[in-house]
Design a protein around this motif. Structure first.
Motif, PDB file in Angstrom:
ATOM      1  N   LEU A 224       0.808  -1.214   0.000  1.00 25.17           N
ATOM      2  CA  LEU A 224       0.000   0.000   0.000  1.00 25.17           C
ATOM      3  C   LEU A 224       0.844   1.268   0.000  1.00 25.17           C
ATOM      4  CD1 LEU A 224      -2.649  -1.136   2.636  1.00 25.17           C
ATOM      5  CD2 LEU A 224      -2.806  -1.275   0.131  1.00 25.17           C
ATOM      6  N   TRP A 225       1.815   1.356   0.923  1.00 28.40           N
ATOM      7  CA  TRP A 225       2.674   2.528   0.981  1.00 28.40           C
ATOM      8  C   TRP A 225       3.918   2.253   1.797  1.00 28.40           C
ATOM      9  CZ3 TRP A 225      -2.243   3.001   3.466  1.00 28.40           C
ATOM     10  CH2 TRP A 225      -2.205   2.956   4.860  1.00 28.40           C
ATOM     11  N   LEU A 226       4.851   3.196   1.675  1.00 28.92           N
ATOM     12  CA  LEU A 226       6.094   3.226   2.443  1.00 28.92           C
ATOM     13  C   LEU A 226       6.124   4.574   3.143  1.00 28.92           C
ATOM     14  CD1 LEU A 226       9.120   2.019   2.850  1.00 28.92           C
ATOM     15  CD2 LEU A 226       9.707   3.618   1.044  1.00 28.92           C
ATOM     16  N   ARG A 227       6.602   4.595   4.367  1.00 27.06           N
ATOM     17  CA  ARG A 227       6.743   5.862   5.104  1.00 27.06           C
ATOM     18  C   ARG A 227       8.072   5.898   5.829  1.00 27.06           C
ATOM     19  NH1 ARG A 227       1.787   8.085   8.482  1.00 27.06           N
ATOM     20  NH2 ARG A 227       2.811  10.038   7.980  1.00 27.06           N
ATOM     21  N   ASP A 228       8.671   7.086   5.850  1.00 26.88           N
ATOM     22  CA  ASP A 228       9.871   7.334   6.626  1.00 26.88           C
ATOM     23  C   ASP A 228       9.464   7.410   8.095  1.00 26.88           C
ATOM     24  OD1 ASP A 228      12.223   8.232   7.764  1.00 26.88           O
ATOM     25  OD2 ASP A 228      12.433   9.969   6.457  1.00 26.88           O
ATOM     26  N   THR A 229      10.168   6.712   8.950  1.00 24.12           N
ATOM     27  CA  THR A 229       9.861   6.743  10.380  1.00 24.12           C
ATOM     28  C   THR A 229      10.717   7.746  11.125  1.00 24.12           C
ATOM     29  OG1 THR A 229      11.379   4.901  10.754  1.00 24.12           O
ATOM     30  CG2 THR A 229       9.045   4.360  10.470  1.00 24.12           C
ATOM     31  N   GLY A 230      11.599   8.425  10.419  1.00 25.65           N
ATOM     32  CA  GLY A 230      12.500   9.379  11.048  1.00 25.65           C
ATOM     33  C   GLY A 230      11.858  10.710  11.392  1.00 25.65           C
ATOM     34  N   ALA A 231      10.664  10.985  10.891  1.00 27.01           N
ATOM     35  CA  ALA A 231       9.997  12.257  11.163  1.00 27.01           C
ATOM     36  C   ALA A 231       8.518  11.998  11.424  1.00 27.01           C
ATOM     37  CB  ALA A 231      10.154  13.200   9.967  1.00 27.01           C
ATOM     38  N   ASN A 232       7.961  12.674  12.421  1.00 25.09           N
ATOM     39  CA  ASN A 232       6.551  12.476  12.765  1.00 25.09           C
ATOM     40  C   ASN A 232       5.606  12.841  11.638  1.00 25.09           C
ATOM     41  OD1 ASN A 232       7.224  11.555  15.302  1.00 25.09           O
ATOM     42  ND2 ASN A 232       7.034  13.555  16.260  1.00 25.09           N
ATOM     43  N   SER A 233       5.993  13.778  10.808  1.00 30.80           N
ATOM     44  CA  SER A 233       5.104  14.231   9.743  1.00 30.80           C
ATOM     45  C   SER A 233       5.474  13.644   8.381  1.00 30.80           C
ATOM     46  CB  SER A 233       5.117  15.762   9.664  1.00 30.80           C
ATOM     47  OG  SER A 233       6.426  16.210   9.350  1.00 30.80           O
ATOM     48  N   ALA A 234       6.092  12.472   8.382  1.00 27.99           N
ATOM     49  CA  ALA A 234       6.521  11.850   7.130  1.00 27.99           C
ATOM     50  C   ALA A 234       5.326  11.611   6.213  1.00 27.99           C
ATOM     51  CB  ALA A 234       7.233  10.532   7.398  1.00 27.99           C
ATOM     52  N   GLY A 235       5.515  11.942   4.953  1.00 28.27           N
ATOM     53  CA  GLY A 235       4.470  11.697   3.975  1.00 28.27           C
ATOM     54  C   GLY A 235       4.411  10.240   3.583  1.00 28.27           C
ATOM     55  N   TYR A 236       3.468   9.955   2.739  1.00 30.21           N
ATOM     56  CA  TYR A 236       3.267   8.607   2.244  1.00 30.21           C
ATOM     57  C   TYR A 236       3.911   8.467   0.867  1.00 30.21           C
ATOM     58  CZ  TYR A 236      -0.455   8.020   5.726  1.00 30.21           C
ATOM     59  OH  TYR A 236      -1.171   7.918   6.883  1.00 30.21           O
ATOM     60  N   GLU A 237       4.551   7.353   0.611  1.00 27.91           N
ATOM     61  CA  GLU A 237       5.011   6.994  -0.723  1.00 27.91           C
ATOM     62  C   GLU A 237       4.037   5.920  -1.185  1.00 27.91           C
ATOM     63  OE1 GLU A 237       9.261   6.592  -1.395  1.00 27.91           O
ATOM     64  OE2 GLU A 237       9.596   7.503   0.569  1.00 27.91           O
ATOM     65  N   MET A 238       3.056   6.344  -1.976  1.00 30.56           N
ATOM     66  CA  MET A 238       1.919   5.514  -2.362  1.00 30.56           C
ATOM     67  C   MET A 238       2.229   4.652  -3.585  1.00 30.56           C
ATOM     68  SD  MET A 238      -0.176   6.555  -0.015  1.00 30.56           S
ATOM     69  CE  MET A 238      -1.575   5.587  -0.531  1.00 30.56           C
ATOM     70  N   MET A 239       1.706   3.437  -3.594  1.00 26.22           N
ATOM     71  CA  MET A 239       1.863   2.532  -4.731  1.00 26.22           C
ATOM     72  C   MET A 239       0.959   3.009  -5.875  1.00 26.22           C
ATOM     73  SD  MET A 239       4.014   0.384  -3.560  1.00 26.22           S
ATOM     74  CE  MET A 239       4.668   1.333  -2.218  1.00 26.22           C
ATOM     75  N   PRO A 240       1.529   3.401  -7.004  1.00 25.51           N
ATOM     76  CA  PRO A 240       0.734   3.946  -8.106  1.00 25.51           C
ATOM     77  C   PRO A 240      -0.310   2.974  -8.655  1.00 25.51           C
ATOM     78  CG  PRO A 240       3.076   4.242  -8.525  1.00 25.51           C
ATOM     79  CD  PRO A 240       2.956   3.412  -7.297  1.00 25.51           C
ATOM     80  N   GLY A 241      -0.029   1.680  -8.617  1.00 27.46           N
ATOM     81  CA  GLY A 241      -0.951   0.692  -9.167  1.00 27.46           C
ATOM     82  C   GLY A 241      -2.287   0.633  -8.455  1.00 27.46           C
ATOM     83  N   LEU A 242      -2.389   1.259  -7.294  1.00 27.93           N
ATOM     84  CA  LEU A 242      -3.640   1.266  -6.542  1.00 27.93           C
ATOM     85  C   LEU A 242      -4.611   2.344  -7.018  1.00 27.93           C
ATOM     86  CD1 LEU A 242      -2.175   0.871  -2.938  1.00 27.93           C
ATOM     87  CD2 LEU A 242      -3.125  -0.927  -4.409  1.00 27.93           C
ATOM     88  N   PHE A 243      -4.138   3.248  -7.865  1.00 30.67           N
ATOM     89  CA  PHE A 243      -4.928   4.405  -8.283  1.00 30.67           C
ATOM     90  C   PHE A 243      -5.002   4.462  -9.801  1.00 30.67           C
ATOM     91  CE2 PHE A 243      -2.901   5.152  -4.254  1.00 30.67           C
ATOM     92  CZ  PHE A 243      -3.939   5.632  -3.466  1.00 30.67           C
ATOM     93  N   ALA A 244      -6.201   4.392 -10.344  1.00 31.67           N
ATOM     94  CA  ALA A 244      -6.396   4.357 -11.803  1.00 31.67           C
ATOM     95  C   ALA A 244      -5.739   5.543 -12.498  1.00 31.67           C
ATOM     96  CB  ALA A 244      -7.889   4.293 -12.132  1.00 31.67           C
ATOM     97  N   ASP A 245      -5.854   6.740 -11.958  1.00 31.87           N
ATOM     98  CA  ASP A 245      -5.297   7.930 -12.606  1.00 31.87           C
ATOM     99  C   ASP A 245      -3.776   7.958 -12.609  1.00 31.87           C
ATOM    100  OD1 ASP A 245      -7.827   8.829 -13.188  1.00 31.87           O
ATOM    101  OD2 ASP A 245      -7.899  10.277 -11.532  1.00 31.87           O
ATOM    102  N   ALA A 246      -3.161   7.211 -11.719  1.00 33.32           N
ATOM    103  CA  ALA A 246      -1.699   7.230 -11.630  1.00 33.32           C
ATOM    104  C   ALA A 246      -1.026   6.644 -12.864  1.00 33.32           C
ATOM    105  CB  ALA A 246      -1.234   6.505 -10.374  1.00 33.32           C
ATOM    106  N   LYS A 247      -1.752   5.894 -13.675  1.00 35.11           N
ATOM    107  CA  LYS A 247      -1.135   5.346 -14.893  1.00 35.11           C
ATOM    108  C   LYS A 247      -0.711   6.456 -15.854  1.00 35.11           C
ATOM    109  CE  LYS A 247      -5.391   4.557 -17.467  1.00 35.11           C
ATOM    110  NZ  LYS A 247      -6.287   3.551 -17.998  1.00 35.11           N
ATOM    111  N   HIS A 248      -1.208   7.652 -15.631  1.00 30.40           N
ATOM    112  CA  HIS A 248      -0.852   8.802 -16.468  1.00 30.40           C
ATOM    113  C   HIS A 248       0.287   9.635 -15.870  1.00 30.40           C
ATOM    114  CE1 HIS A 248      -4.331   7.932 -18.903  1.00 30.40           C
ATOM    115  NE2 HIS A 248      -5.086   7.953 -17.829  1.00 30.40           N
ATOM    116  N   PHE A 249       0.721   9.311 -14.662  1.00 34.94           N
ATOM    117  CA  PHE A 249       1.781  10.075 -14.011  1.00 34.94           C
ATOM    118  C   PHE A 249       3.111   9.814 -14.717  1.00 34.94           C
ATOM    119  CE2 PHE A 249      -0.189   9.988  -9.432  1.00 34.94           C
ATOM    120  CZ  PHE A 249      -1.301  10.670  -9.888  1.00 34.94           C
ATOM    121  N   PRO A 250       3.886  10.859 -14.965  1.00 37.93           N
ATOM    122  CA  PRO A 250       5.205  10.652 -15.575  1.00 37.93           C
ATOM    123  C   PRO A 250       6.224  10.161 -14.545  1.00 37.93           C
ATOM    124  CG  PRO A 250       4.902  12.966 -15.059  1.00 37.93           C
ATOM    125  CD  PRO A 250       3.592  12.279 -14.732  1.00 37.93           C
ATOM    126  N   LEU A 251       7.264   9.514 -15.029  1.00 34.70           N
ATOM    127  CA  LEU A 251       8.407   9.152 -14.196  1.00 34.70           C
ATOM    128  C   LEU A 251       9.289  10.394 -14.102  1.00 34.70           C
ATOM    129  CD1 LEU A 251      10.106   6.993 -12.712  1.00 34.70           C
ATOM    130  CD2 LEU A 251      11.211   6.536 -14.909  1.00 34.70           C
TER     131      LEU A 251
END
Length: 135
Positions: free
Chosen positions: A69-96
């Motif tokens: 589902l995701w990866l998160r940095d544990t070094g900071a309390n406010s770490a964002g999410y690194e989301m798996m693109p395959g879970l979201f239909a629109d992400a297939k249009h995201f560029p590398l």
């Protein structure tokens, strides 16, 4: 399996970054690719399982089928999410937009396109807390 429902509603980067470090290759079978979402942008329901995958990060999976589902940095309390693109239909249009540990990429997986590339040395020079851990 649809046991977990994830919504990203807020700040996120509509582009994908890829990592070829040894840890990501072993965890994902080839490479890791994700888009970033702000901590307050992500909500979810359903059974999730989170595991400490290193001294600085955790990985989260569906508790029913095991899908990543995701990866998160544990070094900071406010770490964002690194989301798996395959879970979201629109992400297939995201560029590398970036590729790290480019010098560790397997020969069978060259990523084409005009995007930022960084070597192991480049990335670890900027992220001293992981030096030698992912190589």
């Amino acid at each position: 399996c649809k046991s977990v429902s994830i919504t990203v509603n807020g700040d996120y980067i509509a582009a994908v970054g890829a990592c070829h470090c040894t840890m990501c290759q072993r965890s994902n079978g080839v490479l890791f690719a994700a888009f970033e979402a702000a901590p307050d942008a992500v909500t979810y329901t359903g059974p999730v399982r989170t595991y400490e995958s290193s001294s600085f990060a955790e990985r989260t999976f569906c508790g029913t089928c095991g899908s990543a589902l995701w990866l998160r940095d544990t070094g900071a309390n406010s770490a964002g999410y690194e989301m798996m693109p395959g879970l979201f239909a629109d992400a297939k249009h995201f560029p590398l937009i970036s590729e790290i540990y480019h010098d560790r990429a397997p020969a069978y997986l060259p990523l084409a396109g005009d995007h930022k590339r960084g070597t192991e040395a480049d990335y670890e020079a900027k992220n001293k807390h992981i030096k030698g851990v992912q190589g």
